[in-house]
Design an enzyme around this catalytic site. Structure first.
Site, PDB file in Angstrom:
ATOM      1  N   GLY A  25       0.740  -1.248  -0.114  1.00  0.00           N
ATOM      2  CA  GLY A  25      -0.025   0.074   0.029  1.00  0.00           C
ATOM      3  C   GLY A  25       0.826   1.141   0.130  1.00  0.00           C
ATOM      4  O   GLY A  25       1.790   1.432  -0.582  1.00  0.00           O
ATOM      5  N   TYR A  53     -12.529   3.460  14.757  1.00  0.00           N
ATOM      6  CA  TYR A  53     -11.437   3.752  13.707  1.00  0.00           C
ATOM      7  C   TYR A  53     -11.501   5.394  13.623  1.00  0.00           C
ATOM      8  O   TYR A  53     -10.242   6.028  13.691  1.00  0.00           O
ATOM      9  CB  TYR A  53     -11.839   3.198  12.501  1.00  0.00           C
ATOM     10  CG  TYR A  53     -10.884   3.683  11.246  1.00  0.00           C
ATOM     11  CD1 TYR A  53      -9.522   3.332  11.376  1.00  0.00           C
ATOM     12  CD2 TYR A  53     -11.310   4.437  10.318  1.00  0.00           C
ATOM     13  CE1 TYR A  53      -8.670   3.497  10.403  1.00  0.00           C
ATOM     14  CE2 TYR A  53     -10.514   4.931   9.146  1.00  0.00           C
ATOM     15  CZ  TYR A  53      -9.093   4.397   9.192  1.00  0.00           C
ATOM     16  OH  TYR A  53      -8.231   4.944   8.378  1.00  0.00           O
ATOM     17  N   LYS A  78      -8.275   7.812  14.542  1.00  0.00           N
ATOM     18  CA  LYS A  78      -7.559   8.926  13.399  1.00  0.00           C
ATOM     19  C   LYS A  78      -7.938  10.427  13.782  1.00  0.00           C
ATOM     20  O   LYS A  78      -6.889  11.144  13.519  1.00  0.00           O
ATOM     21  CB  LYS A  78      -8.381   8.716  12.220  1.00  0.00           C
ATOM     22  CG  LYS A  78      -7.757   7.303  11.390  1.00  0.00           C
ATOM     23  CD  LYS A  78      -6.184   7.349  11.249  1.00  0.00           C
ATOM     24  CE  LYS A  78      -5.651   6.130  10.567  1.00  0.00           C
ATOM     25  NZ  LYS A  78      -4.299   6.039  10.444  1.00  0.00           N
ATOM     26  N   PHE A 103      -6.410  -1.875   2.381  1.00  0.00           N
ATOM     27  CA  PHE A 103      -7.285  -1.533   3.697  1.00  0.00           C
ATOM     28  C   PHE A 103      -8.648  -2.160   3.749  1.00  0.00           C
ATOM     29  O   PHE A 103      -8.928  -2.634   4.994  1.00  0.00           O
ATOM     30  CB  PHE A 103      -7.321  -0.008   3.502  1.00  0.00           C
ATOM     31  CG  PHE A 103      -8.074   0.942   4.598  1.00  0.00           C
ATOM     32  CD1 PHE A 103      -7.522   1.152   5.733  1.00  0.00           C
ATOM     33  CD2 PHE A 103      -9.331   1.069   4.524  1.00  0.00           C
ATOM     34  CE1 PHE A 103      -8.070   1.868   6.670  1.00  0.00           C
ATOM     35  CE2 PHE A 103     -10.191   1.477   5.467  1.00  0.00           C
ATOM     36  CZ  PHE A 103      -9.632   2.028   6.414  1.00  0.00           C
TER      37      PHE A 103
END
Length: 252
Positions: free
Chosen positions: A13, A153, A157, A190
């Site tokens: 990635g 999640y 972040k 992802f």
């Protein structure tokens, strides 16, 4: 003088794309990740294609003791890290808060927040000693907005976004740059990881529009790193043209 970049989550990635981009710019590389075979394969490819040195460290950033040991065993020359790219991160599951899997929560918190902190604590110490360096933290549109079933999640972040600001303040006296890179929809592993190997479900995430690819983000990171010494790109939010925000995507 040849510079050195340390990249976490380098086996695939965005991390892998960054390895190629920085190798093209003549950087020596420290590739950190869990999958040794992929890291060694990438290292061999880069050393064959470019006149650089590559060091591979197989380690999970969640493992504080092993991470500390392996980074500590690097020679003084390898500890002269000019650029740290905190790329290792993941999402697990897509459930409402009442149905969430607490093991998934632990994995996201331990990787996206604690792992980033463990790496940064060690490498920033080296940068402080040299009074220079640039830390790139890979965030997400999920660090700017919250979307349905993104709960934990998104929280991790958002934490990265706050840490960008805190690091910039704490490291200001030492001349160290800190940049937050926040991608929207990027087609990498992802979604496969989020859906625990369900490739068909992962593929549907990107149906009907053209998402970003890893190289798009690597080029944005290089832009930030390649600015003159007196310029710091604090924050960069990068979206596919078809995506307006965390929720709204125009699909054909």
């Amino acid at each position: 003088m040849t510079k050195t970049a340390l990249i976490t989550g380098a086996s695939s990635g965005i991390g892998k794309a960054c390895a190629h981009t920085f190798a093209e710019q003549g950087y020596h590389l420290i590739l950190v990740g869990r999958r040794a075979a992929l890291l060694e394969q990438l290292a061999d490819q880069l050393k064959t294609s470019h006149t650089i040195e590559v060091k591979v460290l197989q380690v999970d950033v969640r493992d504080k003791e092993e991470l500390t040991y392996k980074l500590g065993t690097l020679s003084p020359q390898w500890k002269k890290v000019d650029v740290l790219i905190n790329n290792a991160g993941l999402s697990q599951g897509l459930d409402p808060i009442d149905k969430g899997n607490t093991d998934d929560w632990d994995t996201m918190i331990d990787t996206n927040i604690k792992g980033l902190l463990y790496v940064t604590k060690i490498v920033s110490t080296w940068m402080v000693e040299r009074k220079k360096g640039h830390i790139i933290n890979i965030g997400s549109i999920a660090g700017k907005e919250v979307y349905a079933n993104g709960n934990v999640y998104c929280a991790t972040k958002h934490a990265v976004d706050a840490l960008n600001k805190a690091m910039r303040i704490d490291l200001l006296p030492h001349g160290i740059k800190v940049t937050g890179i926040h991608p929207g929809a990027v087609e990498t592993e992802f979604s496969i990881v989020r859906f625990k190997g369900d490739e068909a479900r992962a593929k549907k995430v990107y149906d009907g529009f053209e998402p970003l690819v890893a190289q798009d983000i690597a080029e944005a990171i290089w832009f930030a790193v390649s600015r003159p010494a007196h310029v710091n790109v604090n924050d960069m939010l990068i979206m596919p043209t078809a995506q307006a925000n965390g929720n709204l995507i125009k699909r054909d």
